[in-house]
Design a protein around this motif. Structure first.
Motif, short mmCIF file in Angstrom:
data_model
loop_
_atom_site.label_atom_id
_atom_site.label_comp_id
_atom_site.label_asym_id
_atom_site.label_seq_id
_atom_site.Cartn_x
_atom_site.Cartn_y
_atom_site.Cartn_z
N ASN A 322 0.83 -1.20 0.00
CA ASN A 322 0.00 0.00 0.00
C ASN A 322 0.86 1.25 0.00
OD1 ASN A 322 -2.52 -1.61 1.63
ND2 ASN A 322 -3.08 -0.02 0.18
N PHE A 323 0.32 2.32 -0.56
CA PHE A 323 0.90 3.64 -0.35
C PHE A 323 0.37 4.19 0.97
CE2 PHE A 323 1.19 3.66 -5.10
CZ PHE A 323 2.56 3.78 -5.17
N VAL A 324 1.21 4.98 1.62
CA VAL A 324 0.87 5.53 2.93
C VAL A 324 1.18 7.03 2.91
CG1 VAL A 324 1.34 5.45 5.40
CG2 VAL A 324 1.44 3.35 4.04
N THR A 325 0.20 7.83 3.27
CA THR A 325 0.42 9.28 3.35
C THR A 325 1.05 9.66 4.68
OG1 THR A 325 -1.46 9.67 1.88
CG2 THR A 325 -0.67 11.54 3.17
N GLU A 326 0.51 9.12 5.78
CA GLU A 326 1.05 9.38 7.12
C GLU A 326 1.28 8.05 7.83
OE1 GLU A 326 1.90 12.25 8.28
OE2 GLU A 326 1.02 13.54 6.73
N LEU A 327 2.46 7.88 8.39
CA LEU A 327 2.76 6.68 9.18
C LEU A 327 2.25 6.94 10.59
CD1 LEU A 327 4.06 3.89 9.17
CD2 LEU A 327 6.23 4.98 9.76
N THR A 328 0.98 6.68 10.79
CA THR A 328 0.32 7.03 12.05
C THR A 328 0.72 6.08 13.17
OG1 THR A 328 -1.58 5.62 11.58
CG2 THR A 328 -1.66 7.90 10.75
N ASP A 329 0.42 6.48 14.39
CA ASP A 329 0.66 5.60 15.53
C ASP A 329 -0.13 4.30 15.39
OD1 ASP A 329 2.38 7.43 16.66
OD2 ASP A 329 0.91 8.25 18.07
N ALA A 330 -1.35 4.40 14.85
CA ALA A 330 -2.16 3.19 14.66
C ALA A 330 -1.52 2.26 13.65
CB ALA A 330 -3.57 3.58 14.22
N ALA A 331 -0.95 2.83 12.58
CA ALA A 331 -0.26 1.99 11.59
C ALA A 331 0.96 1.33 12.21
CB ALA A 331 0.16 2.85 10.40
N ILE A 332 1.70 2.07 13.02
CA ILE A 332 2.87 1.50 13.69
C ILE A 332 2.45 0.35 14.59
CG2 ILE A 332 4.64 1.99 15.42
CD1 ILE A 332 4.93 4.77 14.13
N THR A 333 1.35 0.52 15.31
CA THR A 333 0.85 -0.55 16.17
C THR A 333 0.54 -1.81 15.37
OG1 THR A 333 -0.05 1.01 17.78
CG2 THR A 333 -0.99 -1.20 17.76
N ALA A 334 -0.07 -1.64 14.20
CA ALA A 334 -0.38 -2.80 13.35
C ALA A 334 0.90 -3.51 12.90
CB ALA A 334 -1.19 -2.35 12.14
N HIS A 335 1.93 -2.74 12.55
CA HIS A 335 3.21 -3.35 12.18
C HIS A 335 3.80 -4.13 13.36
CE1 HIS A 335 3.95 -1.84 8.14
NE2 HIS A 335 3.49 -0.65 8.51
N LEU A 336 3.73 -3.55 14.54
CA LEU A 336 4.32 -4.21 15.70
C LEU A 336 3.59 -5.49 16.07
CD1 LEU A 336 5.13 -1.14 18.01
CD2 LEU A 336 6.54 -2.23 16.24
N GLU A 337 2.32 -5.58 15.73
CA GLU A 337 1.54 -6.79 16.03
C GLU A 337 1.86 -7.92 15.07
OE1 GLU A 337 -2.49 -5.51 15.88
OE2 GLU A 337 -2.45 -4.58 17.87
N HIS A 338 2.16 -7.59 13.81
CA HIS A 338 2.28 -8.64 12.79
C HIS A 338 3.71 -8.94 12.37
CE1 HIS A 338 -2.03 -9.26 11.94
NE2 HIS A 338 -2.14 -8.01 12.38
N GLY A 411 -1.71 0.87 -4.17
CA GLY A 411 -0.35 0.46 -3.84
C GLY A 411 0.52 0.46 -5.08
N TYR A 412 1.79 0.30 -4.87
CA TYR A 412 2.81 0.31 -5.93
C TYR A 412 2.64 -0.93 -6.81
CZ TYR A 412 7.79 0.52 -7.47
OH TYR A 412 8.97 0.59 -8.18
N VAL A 413 2.44 -0.73 -8.10
CA VAL A 413 2.12 -1.87 -8.97
C VAL A 413 3.23 -2.91 -9.00
CG1 VAL A 413 0.47 -0.64 -10.43
CG2 VAL A 413 2.89 -0.61 -11.04
N ASN A 414 4.47 -2.49 -8.80
CA ASN A 414 5.57 -3.46 -8.82
C ASN A 414 5.55 -4.40 -7.63
OD1 ASN A 414 6.59 -2.45 -11.19
ND2 ASN A 414 8.15 -1.19 -10.24
N PHE A 415 4.76 -4.10 -6.61
CA PHE A 415 4.66 -4.96 -5.44
C PHE A 415 3.36 -5.76 -5.42
CE2 PHE A 415 7.30 -1.74 -2.75
CZ PHE A 415 8.46 -2.20 -3.33
N ARG A 425 -7.53 0.10 -10.67
CA ARG A 425 -7.85 1.52 -10.77
C ARG A 425 -7.22 2.31 -9.61
NH1 ARG A 425 -11.39 5.29 -12.98
NH2 ARG A 425 -12.30 3.77 -14.42
N SER A 426 -7.31 1.78 -8.40
CA SER A 426 -6.70 2.47 -7.26
C SER A 426 -5.18 2.50 -7.35
CB SER A 426 -7.11 1.78 -5.96
OG SER A 426 -8.50 1.88 -5.73
N ASN A 427 -4.60 1.42 -7.87
CA ASN A 427 -3.14 1.35 -7.95
C ASN A 427 -2.57 2.37 -8.94
OD1 ASN A 427 -3.17 -0.72 -6.10
ND2 ASN A 427 -3.03 -2.34 -7.62
N TYR A 428 -3.29 2.61 -10.03
CA TYR A 428 -2.83 3.60 -11.00
C TYR A 428 -3.32 5.01 -10.66
CZ TYR A 428 -1.13 -0.23 -13.89
OH TYR A 428 -0.45 -1.33 -14.36
N GLY A 429 -4.24 5.10 -9.71
CA GLY A 429 -4.61 6.38 -9.15
C GLY A 429 -5.35 7.30 -10.10
#
Length: 456
Positions: A322-338, A411-415, A425-429
């Motif tokens: 995925n593309f991310v505009t802001e690396l929020t605290d909630a996003a960081i928590t999700a990373h730390l869980e998984h 998200g980035y099409v290469n990934f 459609r969302s990936n090409y924006g």
């Protein structure tokens, strides 16, 4: 006239045409992702642009699927197909540097390792990927995120021209001066518009860098991610750095009793004055104790190939992003869980910064339209044992579902994985509708559909 035969194709090309009765067939049909097992009717091992033209025309005239294989790193396996034709450019790997013009031309099958080997002696380079065995073509057509993105922009931002074989078999040169609509679409629109037989890049001074890897305890991952978020927001563009989650491989700079443990990493690439590199990375050292590191001055190609041994051909692959505009605290928590559930030493999670020079390019200037995103996250599931496919694929999906609510829709099409077509459609924006117009102009029959496909 009837449809051309395989023997007629062999007469037209200089390279080999490999078919199921050939002794090299299994080798020719094998691709990077071992999950992908397909049997094409013919693999054309192209030696030049003329061979690519012949392969494209043969597929079109026979109403056959056409797969275009460049550096052969496609995780979804788009470089092959069942019963169709593979135009295999992986033997076309030449790179020629023009130091007077400050450009380099790479053939369609070249890898970033090939590119770096040619440009480094001149003290020049451009944005490549993170793995040197990645193909120049696939990375660039999807945008091109790498260590140098914050300083030089994406790979596609440095593209000057491209030689393209289109669906009707024509050979076109696309640039700002000719076929500019096609040139626009190639810079982020992936392989939808033709088979690119060579890429011409603008080069910038790139020689030795200060960087490498810093490993931190997982208990400090939150502090490292928050520090990264703060530092990278307004860091000098000479700083390319990203956090990663990684199981420690048996490398000599990592304590032996920590091999196999999971860490959070900072992967750094400082391209400013070498004597300033240590201070540029100081905020990460101040955030948490460093467990192990391999940091210092090194040739840029050494950093670009640092992870190559972890991702050899033949692994099982399943990725989400995925593309991310802001690396929020909630996003960081999700990373730390998984992230602690990384299934194998080959698997990883990277959070690439795409601000700096990437943000200076207007959204409408190239087909890569996510210029407002600050980060590109990839959950790269990679492992050797096919018996683990179900469990490890589930880990990737669960991780993605936990982070998606804190990310952009695209998200980035290469990934992207093969099952990400509904996200096209969302990936090409915002540029998707314009991309469909260019698709209708150059490939109205959708011959080039084995990709993250834009339908005409």
């Amino acid at each position: 006239m009837g449809k051309p035969s395989i023997n007629q194709l062999r007469e037209r090309v200089h390279g080999a045409v490999v078919t199921p009765d050939s002794g090299t067939y299994d080798e020719a049909r094998t691709v990077y992702n071992a999950m992908v097992d397909r049997r094409p009717a013919a693999v054309v091992r192209c030696a030049n642009a003329g061979d690519v033209m012949a392969a494209v025309e043969f597929a079109r005239e026979n109403d056959a699927d056409l797969a275009v294989r460049g550096g052969s790193h496609s995780v979804p396996g788009f470089g092959t197909c069942d019963d169709g034709v593979v135009a295999d450019l992986s033997g076309m790997r030449g790179v020629r540097v023009d130091p007077t013009r400050g450009t380099a031309r790479a053939e369609g099958g070249a890898t970033w390792g090939d590119f770096n080997a040619a440009t480094y002696p001149f003290g020049m380079g451009t944005t490549g990927g993170i793995i040197s065995t990645t193909g120049v073509g696939g990375l660039t057509l999807g945008g091109g995120i790498g260590h140098l993105s914050r300083r030089l922009g994406l790979s596609c931002d440095n593209l000057v021209s491209a030689d393209v074989v289109t669906a009707d078999g024509q050979f076109l040169v696309a640039s700002e001066k000719e076929h500019d609509d096609l040139f626009w679409a190639l810079r982020g629109g992936s392989g939808n518009f033709g088979a690119v037989t060579s890429f011409e890049f603008r080069l910038s001074p790139v020689k030795d860098i200060y960087g490498g890897l810093m490993l931190f305890e997982m208990e400090d991952a939150g502090a490292i991610l928050r520090t990264f978020r703060e530092v990278i927001a307004d860091a000098p563009e000479e700083l390319g750095a990203f956090p990663a989650f990684q199981i420690a491989p048996p490398l000599p700079f990592i304590p032996q009793d920590r091999h196999g443990d999971t860490f959070v990493l900072i992967v750094a690439c400082w391209t400013g004055p070498l004597e300033e590199g240590e201070s540029a990375l100081r905020p990460f050292r101040d955030a948490a104790p460093v467990v192990a590191e391999h940091i210092g001055p090194m040739p840029y190609p050494a950093l670009n190939s640092a992870f190559d041994a972890l991702v050899p051909p033949g692994l099982q692959h399943y990725w989400k992003a995925n593309f991310v505009t802001e690396l929020t605290d909630a996003a960081i928590t999700a990373h730390l869980e998984h992230a602690p559930g990384l299934p194998a030493v080959n698997s990883t999670v990277h959070i690439y910064p795409i601000n700096g020079a990437c943000h200076r390019v207007p959204q409408e200037a190239t087909a890569f339209s996510h210029r407002d995103a600050s980060f590109a996250t990839v959950i790269a599931g990679m492992w050797p044992d096919p018996a683990a496919n179900e469990a490890n694929t589930a880990w990737v999906r669960d991780y993605y579902e936990a982070t998606a609510p804190h990310s952009e829709a695209g998200g980035y099409v290469n990934f992207m994985a093969e099952d990400d077509q509904p996200r096209v459609r969302s990936n090409y924006g915002a540029n998707y509708d314009r991309l469909t117009e260019v698709k209708r102009a150059y490939d109205p029959g959708n011959l080039f559909h084995l990709n993250q496909n834009i339908k005409p």
